[in-house]
Every structure is written in C-alpha cells, then in structure tokens.
Design an enzyme around this catalytic site. Structure first.
Site, PDB file in Angstrom:
ATOM      1  N   LYS A 194       3.897  10.970  -1.418  1.00 18.38           N
ATOM      2  CA  LYS A 194       3.536  11.504  -0.080  1.00 18.38           C
ATOM      3  C   LYS A 194       2.625  12.868  -0.623  1.00 18.38           C
ATOM      4  CE  LYS A 194       4.556  11.062   4.457  1.00 18.38           C
ATOM      5  NZ  LYS A 194       3.461  10.185   5.083  1.00 18.38           N
ATOM      6  N   ARG A 197      12.228  11.429  -1.270  1.00 15.57           N
ATOM      7  CA  ARG A 197      10.864  11.126  -1.446  1.00 15.57           C
ATOM      8  C   ARG A 197      10.122  12.600  -1.781  1.00 15.57           C
ATOM      9  NH1 ARG A 197       7.940   7.433   2.971  1.00 15.57           N
ATOM     10  NH2 ARG A 197       8.160   9.348   4.151  1.00 15.57           N
ATOM     11  N   GLU A 214      -1.864  -0.999   1.547  1.00 12.20           N
ATOM     12  CA  GLU A 214      -1.375  -0.599   2.905  1.00 12.20           C
ATOM     13  C   GLU A 214      -2.253  -0.081   3.665  1.00 12.20           C
ATOM     14  OE1 GLU A 214       1.249   2.928   2.496  1.00 12.20           O
ATOM     15  OE2 GLU A 214       0.375   3.486   0.585  1.00 12.20           O
TER      16      GLU A 214
HETATM   17  C1  LIG Z   1       0.089   6.038   3.169  1.00 15.46           C
HETATM   18  C2  LIG Z   1       1.517   5.810   3.921  1.00 15.46           C
HETATM   19  N1  LIG Z   1       2.160   4.914   3.777  1.00 15.46           N
HETATM   20  C3  LIG Z   1       3.344   4.302   4.366  1.00 15.46           C
HETATM   21  C4  LIG Z   1       3.956   5.509   5.307  1.00 15.46           C
HETATM   22  C5  LIG Z   1       5.299   5.297   5.821  1.00 15.46           C
HETATM   23  O1  LIG Z   1       6.459   5.919   5.481  1.00 15.46           O
HETATM   24  P1  LIG Z   1       7.427   6.127   6.435  1.00 15.46           P
HETATM   25  O2  LIG Z   1       7.976   4.705   6.987  1.00 15.46           O
HETATM   26  O3  LIG Z   1       8.470   6.827   5.396  1.00 15.46           O
HETATM   27  O4  LIG Z   1       6.849   7.046   7.551  1.00 15.46           O
HETATM   28  C6  LIG Z   1       3.241   6.846   5.471  1.00 15.46           C
HETATM   29  C7  LIG Z   1       3.884   7.749   6.132  1.00 15.46           C
HETATM   30  O5  LIG Z   1       4.185   7.729   7.284  1.00 15.46           O
HETATM   31  C8  LIG Z   1       2.120   6.699   4.578  1.00 15.46           C
HETATM   32  O6  LIG Z   1       1.479   8.088   4.728  1.00 15.46           O
END
Ligand SMILES: Cc1ncc(COP(=O)(O)O)c(C=O)c1O
Ligand SMILES: Cc1ncc(COP(=O)(O)O)c(C=O)c1O
Lengths: 357, 357
Positions: free
Chosen positions: B200, B99, B236
């Site tokens: 991210k 990622r 989200e």
């Molecule tokens: C905007 C956002 N969505 C979803 C997630 C969840 O991602 P992950 O399951 O890889 O931690 C994150 C980070 O943790 C995030 O910053």
C-alpha cells in the site's frame, strides 16, 4: 563565525559577505541548508499567482494531503553555476519548466507557467547567492517541487497545489573518480508503459530505493533498469540517463514514456552531433550494451559520467574511461559552457542577475 | 452549538458528550476533522518508541524529506464500528499492521511493530470516540501513515520515519445505490512485476488519478486495471479488489505482487467458502469477466459492492445486482459481524475499550 584565511570564505566581515561559511572542498551530494526558499500556492481550477521568498525551513502540511497519502508530487533538479568573472547562471531552466508541465498533466496537477517557474528559480538563486560555490568547487543545486497539498480523503486530484523551490550547494554526486560500476537489475523494473516513468514524479523513486540500496551494499555505484515489457532493452539508472558508444555511433534509449527525458541527455546528444558523432535514439538491447566500447550516464546531478563496468548476471564488462573517452570530451564541452569557459552559442545559460529579485 | 432534537447528537450538554456535532446522515467519503491524531517517530536503524496522541492538525516537515521528493510513504485504511449496545470495535487491525510491515520492507522503511500499530490505532479511536458514528450511520475511517521524514537530498532510505494516524467519520464511498459502472482501462496499468503494486505504497495512487478522473468524467464509477505483462487479465480497481462469480465458483486475481492483498478480499473469500462457494485465486481474463454472472468489489472503504456494468472498449456487459446477488449476501454477512449483529466467531473484531488510552 571563526575567522578564515581562505579567500573563498567571507571576503568581507559585513553581513552581505560574498560567500556563506561553507567548507567548499568537502561538498558532496547532501543537503547544506541555505537561507531562503520560494513558496507559491494555487487552488484547483485556478492558476498560480506569484509566490514569495521565505526563510528556508520546514513546511506545514495536512496529514490528509495527497502528497503524503497518494504520492501526488513532482520534482525538478537544475543547477546554478558561478563563473570565474563572478556571474551566476542557470542551465536551461525552461526545459525543467516544460518537464514539470508534462508531469503535472500526467498527475492531474496545476503547474506554474514557464515564466513563473523560471522567474521563481532565479529569485531563489538570487536570494541564496552566497551559497553558490566558487568556480570549480561545485554548484548550487536547485530543487523545485510541485506537490498536492490541501485536504482530500479519497483518491482524486488535489484541491490545492504548492510550488516550492529549495536549494543546496553540492559537489560531486558520485564519489568514484574513474567511472561508475553498474549492476543491471534483471528482476525489478523502474517503469511500465502507461505509467509515470516519463515524468519526474516522486512515485518513480521510492520504488527503486531497494534495488539501489542492495546494489550499493554489494559495491556497485548504481542500478541500470531494463524495460518491463521485454526485459531485453536498457532504460536508465535510478536518476540519470544512459548512452553507449560503438564506432561513430552514440545510442541512447528513446523517450517513449518509460524513461525521463533528461535535459542533460538532450544537451549531450546535441554536443555529440556537433563534433561529428551520429546520435541515435532507439531501443538499445543489453547485448549491445555489453558489446559497446564506451558507456556513460548523464544527468543534472552526475553531469556526464563514464561507466567503468557493467555487471549483468554473472557477466562483468569493462569499458573505456579516462582522457581518451568520448564522455570525458563531452563532459568538458558541457561544463565549459556551464562555467562560462567558452561562449554559450546555444543560448542555454540564463543569467540570474537580470531578474527583479 | 445549535440545540438538536436528535438523540444522535450531543446526549448531554457536558464537554464529554457522547457524540460530536456531525450531521451523520450526510456523511460521504470526505474528511471530517476529528480531535486527535497519533504521532510517533523513529530514526533509521532504530525502532519506534511509543508515540503520542496530539491534537489533530497540520504537521511540520522538511521540504527535503523523502516523502515530499521521492514518494517514500505507505498508508493503511481500516474502520472502527459502533455496535447497537455501544461497544466500539475495529476490524482485523493486525492484518493492516502486517501489510504495513510488508510495505515497509519493500520501500526500505522501518515499520512499527504489530503490537505498536494495533495499540496506536486503538488509542486513536479511543481519543476520538465521539466521532465514531451511531450504528447504521457510518464508521470511523482510520488512516495510518508511515512516511519518510527527516532530510535527505539524494535517492536513499530516509534518515527518519514518522508513523501517524488520523481518522474521520465516513459514510458510503460510492454514491450509487445499485452497483458500480466500471470502465476497463486498456491503455495504462496500475502496477508491474517487481514494482510496488502489492503493497500500500503512496506511489500506486497518484499515477491512476488521471485514468480515474477521465472515467468519472465519462460517467463511470471507477476503473478496472489489467495486468501490465499481458494486458489480458484483470487486476483490481484504483482502491479495491475484484471478484467474479460463475456458477458455484467465485474467482479473484492472485496476490502475486501486482495487486493489493486486501483484508476485505481475504475475509470475503473466507465467508464465501463458509457458505459453500468454491473460491479460486487465479488469473482471471477479461473474457471471463465479460461472461461472469456477477461481479463485485471489496475494500475497507467500499465494503462489498456489486458491479452493475463493465465497459471494455465498445462492449458493455450488465451483471446481476440487488437482493438475489451473492455480493448482497456477503455484504450483510460481513457487516453483521462488524456491527455486532451476529457473534464474531472468527476473532476478527478488536474492542477498543480494552486499551490503556
Ligand atoms: C489498490 C487497493 N486495492 C484493494 C484495496 C482493498 O484493501 P482492504 O480490503 O484491505 O481495504 C485497497 C485499499 O483499501 C487498495 O488501495
Ligand atoms: C530517472 C531520471 N533519469 C534521468 C535524469 C536526468 O535528467 P536531467 O538531465 O534533466 O537532470 C533524472 C534526473 O536528474 C532522473 O531522475
């Protein structure tokens, strides 16, 4: 320091020489480090106390600060100009101060007061006086930053803010002489409604680097973004505003949250009205852009710059540039005020010598 | 150090004590500084060479760096878990490495290789081993950062990149026990098409602080964003993904560029399929959300967390939570793998003791 025959270099051999040892003719838009910067800090919930002028150099910051992790930062950009009679002045710093306040509100940060901002800019310029280029050779670009410092692990307003100002002598932003060659980006956008496009947030810039980089690699000067909602209206470039001219009407997109309210944009609108143009702030479609007689951009870094061509998909349109262009006229009206060639009847220029230092 | 009767504190009086002196019971999601961090640098156009473990502390950076001015930065988040038999393991670090690579491509940055990323995470955990909480008390949250360092005045890719990893023992992200109370934000958006919502990037976070802060002030746990294009579909939260359950069907928004492809999201989808649910990645409207039987969120920080209520305008909907909820089942399936309670048949866990240190 090597002896120099140029009167533009060290005029005395004292340490308080008038000019720093810079090749003024070679200035572009890159950092030439100066002697000093300004730094002030403030805890969340408190207000900024006076900061201080310190030697220019790297700063120390927590890896766990909101600026490094969550992009909690704003910047500003303004310039100091040296007149022929050797006064040093800055252009409308109150406007940058106010814009930083709007941005701080949007990003939940504590900004310096208007007075603090202006006084700090003045102090920074004064401390770096010899780095203000000789008239006609460039300007001292001033970069105030407001960043979320302190330590915070989760996404939340910062526990501490740092207000910092650095500066650099600069020359032209774009190397092209005739006019810019713009590419309309019809796939990615710069901003969206409810986002941060209307403030000078650091978060608006790294996302457009890719589009800019690709356009530059293909020979363009810059990218013109369209609105994310309809994809039909023009917004702005990566770091300047845009105007079109048709007949007697100068049009520029409205500041409704997705474009930056440029200080140059506002000043140029006023100057255009002063000489009899009708200035409209309204949605401007790509179609209108392609049918304009003239297109130009405004910004602290670019000043006023004619656009020579716009490319939209496979279509490339050429516009009027050069002596006959309105942008050339507006450019000299503005720079004449900034450089003290004409009297500043608008009260835009602020002398820096009048501050306490 | 005060003597402690808890077997969870310093088990020996040597300097190589097994645990750091932390009040494990009191851990929340805040930074507890650990001993070491990892730092590597790379010039533009080159690739990262191995970095090193250094004492945790502030970093030194140019005021004129792209991370401070233009938000050129990415972060990652993953965790190290201590099992009952005292092995320390991390969860799917390769996914975070990949990622970061996607993000680096989007922001025109140079990322570390997958191997480098994973090795660096391992080294960071190993160096801070005694900060990995005892089983059941929390985890060591690991935060890799990739930031544009070096000096650049105009908007452009950075001349240098810094890859840094810090860490902190953490407990629960949300203090609520039963479930989250979400507010649907119907005015501002988190991301737009062609933007950076799918990576991210630090630029996705400070813009949502205001919305989050307002929601929290009104008593909500977090904000649920809608898509900027139509305003009709859910996307989200500020830092985690969302799922809805209706009948045998678990649905979650697709990763089409505006939501982050969560590692937990992907893992939970797989676990839900394993126990017979049909998992659909597709647009999920607010209407469907309001009619769901169950809603839950996933993320490294929140793990799997039931949503108790969703508020959209004046409408407040309550969902199933607690023992009977699918989210409770999925939470224990996932944490059982992470904590070594059940065998990891998927190859998700990576032991850290196997690295060179
Ligand atoms: C905007 C956002 N969505 C979803 C997630 C969840 O991602 P992950 O399951 O890889 O931690 C994150 C980070 O943790 C995030 O910053
Ligand atoms: C995105 C953007 N638009 C427009 C401008 C022009 O604003 P100003 O005239 O205040 O320099 C800038 C900054 O210079 C900018 O970054």
């Amino acid at each position: 320091m090597a002896p120099s025959s140029s009167p533009l270099r060290s005029t005395t051999s004292e340490t308080d020489e008038k000019y720093a040892n810079v090749k003024w003719e070679e200035l572009g838009f890159a950092l030439t480090p100066v002697d000093y910067m300004y730094v002030a800090k403030c805890k969340q919930g408190e207000s900024f106390s006076q900061g201080k002028i310190v030697p220019y150099g790297d700063i120390s910051i927590s890896p766990c600060s909101p600026i490094l992790n969550y992009g909690q930062g704003l910047f500003e950009g303004l310039k100091a100009y040296r007149t022929e009679d050797d006064r040093i002045r800055i252009f409308r710093p109150d406007q940058n101060a106010l814009r930083m306040q709007t941005g701080a509100e949007r990003l939940c940060m504590t900004p310096p007061s208007l007075e603090h901002f202006v006084e700090a800019v003045k102090q920074t310029v004064l401390a770096n006086k010899k780095w203000v280029p000789p008239p006609g050779k460039g300007t001292l670009y001033i970069r105030p930053l407001l960043i979320g410092s302190g330590v915070i692990l989760g996404v939340a307003p910062a526990p501490e803010y740092t207000f910092l100002i650095y500066a650099s002598p600069v020359g032209d932003y774009h190397k092209v002489s005739s006019g810019l060659n713009l590419k309309v980006d019809h796939t990615s956008h710069r901003a969206h409604s409810g986002g941060t496009g209307g403030v000078k947030s650091c978060t608006n810039y790294s996302p457009v680097v890719k589009s800019l980089f690709e356009a530059k690699s293909a020979g363009f000067s810059d990218v013109l973004f369209l609105d994310a909602a309809t994809g039909r209206n023009i917004e702005e470039l990566t770091a300047c505003n845009i105007f079109i001219l048709k007949g007697n009407i100068v049009s520029t997109p409205p500041t409704s949250g997705t474009i930056l309210p440029g200080v140059t944009r506002r000043s140029i609108s006023e100057l255009a009205r002063d000489i009899g143009y009708q200035v409209e702030e309204r949605d401007v479609s790509v179609d209108e852009l392609l049918e304009a007689e003239e297109v130009f951009c405004t910004g602290t870094a670019v000043v006023v710059k004619a656009v020579e061509t716009v490319t939209f998909h496979d279509k490339k349109v050429k516009y009027r540039t050069g002596e006959a262009a309105l942008s050339t006229k507006l450019h000299s009206m503005l720079t004449n005020i900034q450089m003290g060639v004409v009297e500043d009847k608008k009260g835009w220029m602020v002398e820096i010598d009048s501050c306490q230092g």
